[in-house]
Design a protein around this motif. Structure first.
Motif, PDB file in Angstrom:
ATOM      1  N   GLU A  51       0.822  -1.204   0.000  1.00  0.00           N
ATOM      2  CA  GLU A  51       0.000   0.000   0.000  1.00  0.00           C
ATOM      3  C   GLU A  51       0.861   1.261   0.000  1.00  0.00           C
ATOM      4  O   GLU A  51       0.554   2.227  -0.692  1.00  0.00           O
ATOM      5  N   ALA A  52       1.953   1.245   0.762  1.00  0.00           N
ATOM      6  CA  ALA A  52       2.845   2.408   0.797  1.00  0.00           C
ATOM      7  C   ALA A  52       3.503   2.634  -0.560  1.00  0.00           C
ATOM      8  O   ALA A  52       3.619   3.773  -1.015  1.00  0.00           O
ATOM      9  N   ALA A  53       3.916   1.565  -1.233  1.00  0.00           N
ATOM     10  CA  ALA A  53       4.540   1.702  -2.553  1.00  0.00           C
ATOM     11  C   ALA A  53       3.591   2.378  -3.540  1.00  0.00           C
ATOM     12  O   ALA A  53       4.025   3.115  -4.425  1.00  0.00           O
ATOM     13  N   LEU A  54       2.295   2.157  -3.374  1.00  0.00           N
ATOM     14  CA  LEU A  54       1.271   2.762  -4.222  1.00  0.00           C
ATOM     15  C   LEU A  54       0.821   4.133  -3.715  1.00  0.00           C
ATOM     16  O   LEU A  54      -0.033   4.774  -4.310  1.00  0.00           O
ATOM     17  N   CYS A  55       1.388   4.574  -2.584  1.00  0.00           N
ATOM     18  CA  CYS A  55       1.046   5.857  -1.964  1.00  0.00           C
ATOM     19  C   CYS A  55      -0.431   5.931  -1.585  1.00  0.00           C
ATOM     20  O   CYS A  55      -1.116   6.932  -1.835  1.00  0.00           O
ATOM     21  N   PHE A  56      -0.928   4.863  -0.963  1.00  0.00           N
ATOM     22  CA  PHE A  56      -2.292   4.870  -0.441  1.00  0.00           C
ATOM     23  C   PHE A  56      -2.394   5.914   0.673  1.00  0.00           C
ATOM     24  O   PHE A  56      -1.413   6.213   1.356  1.00  0.00           O
ATOM     25  N   ARG A  74       2.952   2.762  -9.929  1.00  0.00           N
ATOM     26  CA  ARG A  74       1.740   2.901 -10.720  1.00  0.00           C
ATOM     27  C   ARG A  74       0.810   1.721 -10.451  1.00  0.00           C
ATOM     28  O   ARG A  74       1.267   0.601 -10.280  1.00  0.00           O
ATOM     29  N   GLY A  75      -0.497   1.981 -10.416  1.00  0.00           N
ATOM     30  CA  GLY A  75      -1.477   0.916 -10.300  1.00  0.00           C
ATOM     31  C   GLY A  75      -2.505   1.153  -9.221  1.00  0.00           C
ATOM     32  O   GLY A  75      -2.325   1.980  -8.336  1.00  0.00           O
ATOM     33  N   VAL A  76      -3.589   0.436  -9.298  1.00  0.00           N
ATOM     34  CA  VAL A  76      -4.695   0.343  -8.341  1.00  0.00           C
ATOM     35  C   VAL A  76      -5.365   1.684  -8.042  1.00  0.00           C
ATOM     36  O   VAL A  76      -6.485   1.903  -8.448  1.00  0.00           O
ATOM     37  N   ASN A  77      -4.739   2.570  -7.305  1.00  0.00           N
ATOM     38  CA  ASN A  77      -5.370   3.846  -6.941  1.00  0.00           C
ATOM     39  C   ASN A  77      -5.008   4.929  -7.968  1.00  0.00           C
ATOM     40  O   ASN A  77      -3.995   4.849  -8.651  1.00  0.00           O
ATOM     41  N   ALA A  78      -5.861   5.932  -8.048  1.00  0.00           N
ATOM     42  CA  ALA A  78      -5.693   7.013  -9.025  1.00  0.00           C
ATOM     43  C   ALA A  78      -4.443   7.835  -8.746  1.00  0.00           C
ATOM     44  O   ALA A  78      -4.036   7.991  -7.594  1.00  0.00           O
TER      45      ALA A  78
END
Length: 103
Positions: A51-56, A74-78
């Protein structure tokens, strides 16, 4: 629709310490030279790595991200959600990367 309501986009460059340079789109005119850190390098203690890698939301530590350009996976969240998290953590910019790029 009036021109004033259209978002502005810029071209921006990221230059790494090894001299490699990458050009992409930007929502702003860019920032001055600032340290570049991966999201994992500035994650909150106890935050999930994926989640941190995706900057949630809620995964980045403001004490570690302040003044940094944060590289989010890049991915999952906008991308706007990623940028919002970097801003909330006092980062000065965000780069969204494809897995395996910027290595």
């Amino acid at each position: 629709m009036a021109a004033g309501t259209q978002p502005r986009f810029y071209s921006a460059d990221v230059q790494l310490g090894n001299g490699n340079s990458y050009t992409g789109g930007s929502a702003g005119p860019g920032v001055a030279s600032s340290p570049l850190r991966t999201a994992l390098a500035v994650k909150k203690a106890g935050a999930d790595d994926d989640e941190a890698a995706l900057c949630f939301a809620g995964t980045l530590d403001p004490a570690l991200a302040a003044g940094k350009i944060v590289v989010c996976q890049r991915g999952v969240n906008a991308r706007t959600a990623k940028a919002d998290e970097v801003k909330a953590a006092n980062g000065v910019g965000m780069v969204r990367r494809h897995p395996g790029s910027l290595d």
